[in-house]
Motif scaffolding. Structure first.
Motif, PDB file in Angstrom:
ATOM      1  N   GLY A  32       0.833  -1.201   0.000  1.00  0.00           N
ATOM      2  CA  GLY A  32       0.000   0.000   0.000  1.00  0.00           C
ATOM      3  C   GLY A  32       0.863   1.244   0.000  1.00  0.00           C
ATOM      4  O   GLY A  32       1.760   1.375   0.833  1.00  0.00           O
ATOM      5  N   THR A  33       0.594   2.135  -0.939  1.00  0.00           N
ATOM      6  CA  THR A  33       1.441   3.316  -1.047  1.00  0.00           C
ATOM      7  C   THR A  33       0.703   4.613  -0.731  1.00  0.00           C
ATOM      8  O   THR A  33       1.356   5.614  -0.472  1.00  0.00           O
ATOM      9  CB  THR A  33       2.021   3.442  -2.471  1.00  0.00           C
ATOM     10  N   SER A  34      -0.601   4.609  -0.782  1.00  0.00           N
ATOM     11  CA  SER A  34      -1.320   5.871  -0.525  1.00  0.00           C
ATOM     12  C   SER A  34      -2.744   5.577  -0.084  1.00  0.00           C
ATOM     13  O   SER A  34      -2.978   4.577   0.588  1.00  0.00           O
ATOM     14  CB  SER A  34      -1.269   6.786  -1.756  1.00  0.00           C
ATOM     15  N   CYS A  35      -3.690   6.428  -0.483  1.00  0.00           N
ATOM     16  CA  CYS A  35      -5.041   6.322   0.085  1.00  0.00           C
ATOM     17  C   CYS A  35      -5.680   4.959  -0.124  1.00  0.00           C
ATOM     18  O   CYS A  35      -6.425   4.475   0.730  1.00  0.00           O
ATOM     19  CB  CYS A  35      -5.946   7.425  -0.450  1.00  0.00           C
ATOM     20  N   CYS A  36      -5.419   4.299  -1.229  1.00  0.00           N
ATOM     21  CA  CYS A  36      -5.978   2.954  -1.447  1.00  0.00           C
ATOM     22  C   CYS A  36      -5.488   1.980  -0.382  1.00  0.00           C
ATOM     23  O   CYS A  36      -6.182   1.026  -0.040  1.00  0.00           O
ATOM     24  CB  CYS A  36      -5.590   2.424  -2.831  1.00  0.00           C
ATOM     25  N   GLY A  37      -4.292   2.222   0.130  1.00  0.00           N
ATOM     26  CA  GLY A  37      -3.764   1.355   1.181  1.00  0.00           C
ATOM     27  C   GLY A  37      -4.651   1.371   2.415  1.00  0.00           C
ATOM     28  O   GLY A  37      -4.804   0.352   3.097  1.00  0.00           O
ATOM     29  N   ILE A  38      -5.239   2.531   2.706  1.00  0.00           N
ATOM     30  CA  ILE A  38      -6.131   2.634   3.863  1.00  0.00           C
ATOM     31  C   ILE A  38      -7.369   1.770   3.645  1.00  0.00           C
ATOM     32  O   ILE A  38      -7.830   1.064   4.548  1.00  0.00           O
ATOM     33  CB  ILE A  38      -6.538   4.110   4.091  1.00  0.00           C
ATOM     34  N   GLU A  39      -7.903   1.829   2.435  1.00  0.00           N
ATOM     35  CA  GLU A  39      -9.091   1.016   2.150  1.00  0.00           C
ATOM     36  C   GLU A  39      -8.751  -0.482   2.170  1.00  0.00           C
ATOM     37  O   GLU A  39      -9.565  -1.303   2.562  1.00  0.00           O
ATOM     38  CB  GLU A  39      -9.683   1.414   0.790  1.00  0.00           C
ATOM     39  N   MET A  40      -7.546  -0.799   1.750  1.00  0.00           N
ATOM     40  CA  MET A  40      -7.133  -2.204   1.801  1.00  0.00           C
ATOM     41  C   MET A  40      -7.096  -2.687   3.258  1.00  0.00           C
ATOM     42  O   MET A  40      -7.511  -3.809   3.557  1.00  0.00           O
ATOM     43  CB  MET A  40      -5.760  -2.374   1.154  1.00  0.00           C
ATOM     44  N   MET A  41      -6.630  -1.820   4.166  1.00  0.00           N
ATOM     45  CA  MET A  41      -6.624  -2.196   5.581  1.00  0.00           C
ATOM     46  C   MET A  41      -8.046  -2.441   6.071  1.00  0.00           C
ATOM     47  O   MET A  41      -8.293  -3.374   6.841  1.00  0.00           O
ATOM     48  CB  MET A  41      -5.981  -1.095   6.416  1.00  0.00           C
TER      49      MET A  41
END
Ligand code: SF4
Length: 165
Positions: A32-41
């Protein structure tokens, strides 16, 4: 012998059995590198229960993972790092492109951002969205499981020699 007294036997192929177990024990490596990483969490939280698909065992070591989930913007300095992580994973390995930025660069149509991670490594499944909803990620995982069962992922085809990338 079956309950009705008839006899019979079940045949299958070894690769079908191996793929059955493989698809139900995919271990993700989150990149995860940015905002999508938060959604992945959020997707990996208990609300969505990834253990239903055997994919809840998140690993941060490429040696212990077979699904690389790239979530977010990949800039040109990060691209070789991502490729290095991918190269360290053992075959067969799978790649999920998570969100618009990973799949196409998204709104960042600039020289410093990779215009799709498939310009750097082979991608098996694309999950659309900005960011994708957890339900979309689960749908992508289920489509990936179907591909694994059929032996149609990039690395499975490469192992058979039907593609050379
Ligand atoms: S797709 Fe949207 S949410 Fe995901 S990294 Fe790009 S801008 Fe952020």
């Amino acid at each position: 012998m079956a309950k009705d007294g008839s006899t019979g036997y079940l045949t299958t192929r070894v690769d079908a059995v191996v793929n059955y177990f493989r698809k139900n024990s995919v271990w993700p490596l989150p990149f995860g590198t940015s905002c999508c990483g938060i959604e992945m969490m959020a997707t990996l939280c208990s609300d969505y229960d990834m253990s239903r698909f055997g994919a809840e065992v998140v690993r941060f070591s490429p040696r212990q993972s077979d699904l690389l989930i790239v979530a977010g913007i990949v800039n040109s300095k990060m691209a070789p790092v991502m490729r290095n992580v991918y190269d360290q994973m053992a075959d067969p390995k799978f790649v999920m492109s998570f969100g618009a930025c990973a799949s196409s660069g998204g709104i960042f149509n600039v020289y410093s951002v990779a215009q799709g991670i498939d310009t750097i490594l082979p991608v098996d499944i694309y999950v659309p969205g900005c960011p994708p909803a957890p339900e979309g990620v689960i749908n992508g995982l289920m489509r990936l499981q179907e591909m694994i069962q059929r032996g149609e992922t990039q690395s499975q085809r490469r192992e058979r020699g039907t593609i050379t990338i």
